[in-house]
Structure formats: C-alpha cells, structure tokens
Design a protein around this motif. Structure first.
Motif, PDB file in Angstrom:
ATOM      1  N   GLU A  38       0.820  -1.209   0.000  1.00 32.86           N
ATOM      2  CA  GLU A  38       0.000   0.000   0.000  1.00 32.86           C
ATOM      3  C   GLU A  38       0.855   1.262   0.000  1.00 32.86           C
ATOM      4  O   GLU A  38       0.542   2.243  -0.673  1.00 32.86           O
ATOM      5  CB  GLU A  38      -0.928  -0.003   1.215  1.00 32.86           C
ATOM      6  CG  GLU A  38      -1.820   1.226   1.290  1.00 32.86           C
ATOM      7  CD  GLU A  38      -2.677   1.234   2.541  1.00 32.86           C
ATOM      8  OE1 GLU A  38      -3.429   2.209   2.728  1.00 32.86           O
ATOM      9  OE2 GLU A  38      -2.597   0.285   3.336  1.00 32.86           O
ATOM     10  N   LEU A  39       1.964   1.240   0.742  1.00 34.99           N
ATOM     11  CA  LEU A  39       2.816   2.418   0.803  1.00 34.99           C
ATOM     12  C   LEU A  39       3.504   2.698  -0.531  1.00 34.99           C
ATOM     13  O   LEU A  39       3.858   3.844  -0.823  1.00 34.99           O
ATOM     14  CB  LEU A  39       3.857   2.258   1.917  1.00 34.99           C
ATOM     15  CG  LEU A  39       3.288   2.230   3.339  1.00 34.99           C
ATOM     16  CD1 LEU A  39       4.392   1.945   4.347  1.00 34.99           C
ATOM     17  CD2 LEU A  39       2.592   3.554   3.673  1.00 34.99           C
ATOM     18  N   GLY A 119       8.330   4.167  -1.891  1.00 34.92           N
ATOM     19  CA  GLY A 119       7.461   4.414  -0.756  1.00 34.92           C
ATOM     20  C   GLY A 119       8.308   4.627   0.491  1.00 34.92           C
ATOM     21  O   GLY A 119       9.524   4.410   0.479  1.00 34.92           O
ATOM     22  N   MET A 120       7.687   5.050   1.583  1.00 35.58           N
ATOM     23  CA  MET A 120       8.434   5.357   2.801  1.00 35.58           C
ATOM     24  C   MET A 120       8.971   4.100   3.482  1.00 35.58           C
ATOM     25  O   MET A 120       9.940   4.152   4.242  1.00 35.58           O
ATOM     26  CB  MET A 120       7.560   6.149   3.772  1.00 35.58           C
ATOM     27  CG  MET A 120       6.306   5.433   4.227  1.00 35.58           C
ATOM     28  SD  MET A 120       5.194   6.479   5.202  1.00 35.58           S
ATOM     29  CE  MET A 120       6.134   6.680   6.713  1.00 35.58           C
ATOM     30  N   ALA A 121       8.334   2.952   3.238  1.00 34.81           N
ATOM     31  CA  ALA A 121       8.749   1.674   3.814  1.00 34.81           C
ATOM     32  C   ALA A 121       7.889   0.596   3.179  1.00 34.81           C
ATOM     33  O   ALA A 121       6.897   0.887   2.515  1.00 34.81           O
ATOM     34  CB  ALA A 121       8.571   1.660   5.333  1.00 34.81           C
ATOM     35  N   LEU A 145      11.139  10.857   2.665  1.00 35.77           N
ATOM     36  CA  LEU A 145       9.976  11.093   3.533  1.00 35.77           C
ATOM     37  C   LEU A 145       9.270  12.395   3.167  1.00 35.77           C
ATOM     38  O   LEU A 145       8.981  13.236   4.023  1.00 35.77           O
ATOM     39  CB  LEU A 145      10.401  11.101   5.005  1.00 35.77           C
ATOM     40  CG  LEU A 145      11.037   9.801   5.508  1.00 35.77           C
ATOM     41  CD1 LEU A 145      11.506   9.960   6.947  1.00 35.77           C
ATOM     42  CD2 LEU A 145      10.068   8.630   5.378  1.00 35.77           C
ATOM     43  N   LEU A 146       8.939  12.537   1.902  1.00 35.60           N
ATOM     44  CA  LEU A 146       8.299  13.754   1.411  1.00 35.60           C
ATOM     45  C   LEU A 146       6.784  13.600   1.403  1.00 35.60           C
ATOM     46  O   LEU A 146       6.252  12.564   1.019  1.00 35.60           O
ATOM     47  CB  LEU A 146       8.784  14.076   0.003  1.00 35.60           C
ATOM     48  CG  LEU A 146      10.292  14.288  -0.179  1.00 35.60           C
ATOM     49  CD1 LEU A 146      10.606  14.581  -1.640  1.00 35.60           C
ATOM     50  CD2 LEU A 146      10.793  15.410   0.724  1.00 35.60           C
ATOM     51  N   SER A 147       6.107  14.664   1.805  1.00 34.66           N
ATOM     52  CA  SER A 147       4.654  14.699   1.693  1.00 34.66           C
ATOM     53  C   SER A 147       4.213  15.479   0.460  1.00 34.66           C
ATOM     54  O   SER A 147       3.047  15.422   0.067  1.00 34.66           O
ATOM     55  CB  SER A 147       4.028  15.318   2.949  1.00 34.66           C
ATOM     56  OG  SER A 147       4.588  16.584   3.208  1.00 34.66           O
ATOM     57  N   GLU A 148       5.146  16.186  -0.157  1.00 33.32           N
ATOM     58  CA  GLU A 148       4.934  16.841  -1.446  1.00 33.32           C
ATOM     59  C   GLU A 148       6.199  16.690  -2.260  1.00 33.32           C
ATOM     60  O   GLU A 148       7.301  16.745  -1.707  1.00 33.32           O
ATOM     61  CB  GLU A 148       4.631  18.338  -1.281  1.00 33.32           C
ATOM     62  CG  GLU A 148       3.244  18.658  -0.797  1.00 33.32           C
ATOM     63  CD  GLU A 148       2.976  20.158  -0.798  1.00 33.32           C
ATOM     64  OE1 GLU A 148       3.881  20.930  -1.219  1.00 33.32           O
ATOM     65  OE2 GLU A 148       1.885  20.560  -0.390  1.00 33.32           O
ATOM     66  N   VAL A 179       8.330   8.910  -0.635  1.00 32.79           N
ATOM     67  CA  VAL A 179       7.153   9.694  -0.288  1.00 32.79           C
ATOM     68  C   VAL A 179       6.368   8.981   0.802  1.00 32.79           C
ATOM     69  O   VAL A 179       6.358   7.747   0.886  1.00 32.79           O
ATOM     70  CB  VAL A 179       6.255   9.948  -1.516  1.00 32.79           C
ATOM     71  CG1 VAL A 179       7.024  10.740  -2.570  1.00 32.79           C
ATOM     72  CG2 VAL A 179       5.744   8.646  -2.121  1.00 32.79           C
ATOM     73  N   THR A 180       5.690   9.763   1.624  1.00 37.17           N
ATOM     74  CA  THR A 180       4.928   9.208   2.733  1.00 37.17           C
ATOM     75  C   THR A 180       3.480   8.959   2.336  1.00 37.17           C
ATOM     76  O   THR A 180       3.049   9.313   1.239  1.00 37.17           O
ATOM     77  CB  THR A 180       4.959  10.155   3.948  1.00 37.17           C
ATOM     78  OG1 THR A 180       4.137  11.306   3.651  1.00 37.17           O
ATOM     79  CG2 THR A 180       6.376  10.608   4.263  1.00 37.17           C
TER      80      THR A 180
END
Length: 261
Positions: A38-39, A119-121, A145-148, A179-180
């Motif tokens: 999913e991530l 993905g973040m993980a 770890l970007l949200s944008e 990305v998170t």
C-alpha cells in the motif's frame, strides 16, 4: 529529452492474512495472499503526477520477487505506469534489504533513470532504509519522507513534515526520493487502465543479467537474520471495569501496572 522515472515497488503478504515464518525464519509468502504494498501505491501516484506535469516522461515500475510479484507490477501498470521490470531468480530467496538494494540499484542502472521514487517503507519489513541504500549505491542525492514532491528544471523538490516543523528540500537530478502516506491518495485503476496494462511490456531479469553472484544475495549473502520468532499468543478476554466512582483510579492503576503511563 524524456524524464525517466523508476518506481520501486514490492509484492508483500496481505496484512489482513495470517502471516508467519518458514523453518528458515524467512517470511512465509506461500501461505498467504500477496499484493502491491500500500505504501508503494503512494510512490506510483506521485510518479504519475510528476509525469503528468512534465513535457515528456516515462515511468518504469521495478520489483524484485517471485513469479507472483507480477501482480504488483500489473497493478502499477493499470494505475498508469508505462512499463515494468521484474527481477526474478531462485537465488534471491531470503535476500535482506542490503542485498535487495544491490539488485535494485543494478536494475535501475540497466534501465536508465533520472528519478527513482520509493514508498516510505514496505508494509512487511517496515525498515524504511531502502531509499538511502539505493542512493548510496547509485551515488546520487536522496530526498526522503516527502509529503509533497515536484520536478522542474533538472531539480526535484519537496516538503518533509514532522511533529515540530516542515522542511523544504531539494536535489539535482538524478536523485532518489521517497514519499509518505500523506503525499496524496493513490488513484484507483480504471477498467480501461486494467485492460491496457495487459499489453504493456514487462521485462524479466535474473542475477546473470545484472552481473551479480548468487553468494551476494539470498540467505547466504544476507547481512541480517532473524534468530528467533515466537507466535503471537491468542487474544485473551478483556477486563471490564464497573465505574462506581473509582473507575478512573482503576484505569490509571491498570495502565501503570503495564507501564503504559
């Protein structure tokens, strides 16, 4: 020149299934259904948005895993990616994150890239270190770890949020980003996208194609290992507190005994 985006995705055991370990204490992937992490769907979504805002871009989704990992690639292709690469080799069984980073880095170099999106993980290992290891092996900057995230004029920029502040980060291409799950909801594949995915190319590579020896990966080449695992105990009946004026004290005592407070 086309912007070459590679998205690393992983085929993971369904978190709602009854997951366990093999006798070798590796993840038992045969006894539970698998799916695209999913991530990693957030990584595919951000790659699609970057491609949509670029004059010319091509998205390749890359995975390493058994034959069933093709399902993860097809999901990403149905979302809108252009092509896929699947690294599949029997000697990869039991590979840890360090070996995985070697395999993926070699595949990325073979495919060609300007931007790698992760993905973040993963939802099975949940280590979150693969993007950094990839950047180190590729010798390029990492912005994690970007949200944008956005790309313009040969630079990738993004915002990293934490509890205390937000940071604006950037790096020149080529680069690796992660990305998170706060970066934006991943789109659902349309029927048209699902049908189109069946015709999109999926290239299969093995260790020989990547010039990697079997001893560098798998259980024999792993830098980490699970030494012991204990099955989770069955869920016990909860304790009911009848509040007759002392409920708050009883609750506080219950939490304190278990060191929750």
């Amino acid at each position: 020149m086309s912007l070459r985006i590679v998205v690393c995705v992983k085929y993971v055991p369904d978190a709602t299934g009854d997951r366990g370990f093999t006798d070798e204490l590796t993840t038992d992937r045969e006894s539970v259904d698998g799916l695209l992490s999913e991530l990693d769907e957030y990584a595919v979504e951000q790659a699609l948005q970057i491609a949509e805002s670029a004059d010319d871009a091509e998205i390749t989704v890359l995975t390493m895993g058994p034959e069933d990992a093709n399902d993860a690639l097809r999901k990403a292709l149905s979302m809108g990616a252009d092509k896929a690469v699947h690294v599949d080799d029997d000697d990869l069984r039991g590979t840890d994150v360090f070996g995985t980073s070697l395999v993926l880095a070699r595949a990325i170099e073979k495919v060609g890239y300007d931007l790698v999106v992760c993905g973040m993980a993963s939802t099975d290992g949940v280590m979150g270190v693969l993007p950094a290891l990839l950047a180190e092996r590729l010798g390029v900057p990492q912005v994690t770890l970007l949200s944008e995230v956005s790309v313009a004029d040969g630079t990738v920029t993004g915002r990293r949020d934490n509890d205390a502040a937000s940071e604006e980060l950037g790096a020149s291409l080529p680069a690796v980003v992660s990305v998170t799950d706060q970066s934006g909801e991943a789109r659902y594949p349309s029927f048209k996208g699902i049908m189109a995915a069946k015709k999109k190319p999926v290239e299969t590579l093995d260790l020989e194609d990547l010039d990697i020896e079997a001893e560098q990966v798998g259980l024999a080449g792993a830098w980490t290992a699970v030494e012991d695992a204990t099955e989770r105990p069955a869920r016990t009946k909860g304790e009911i507190v009848t509040d007759e004026g002392e409920g708050a004290k009883q609750l506080a005592s219950f939490l304190a005994e278990r060191r929750f407070i």
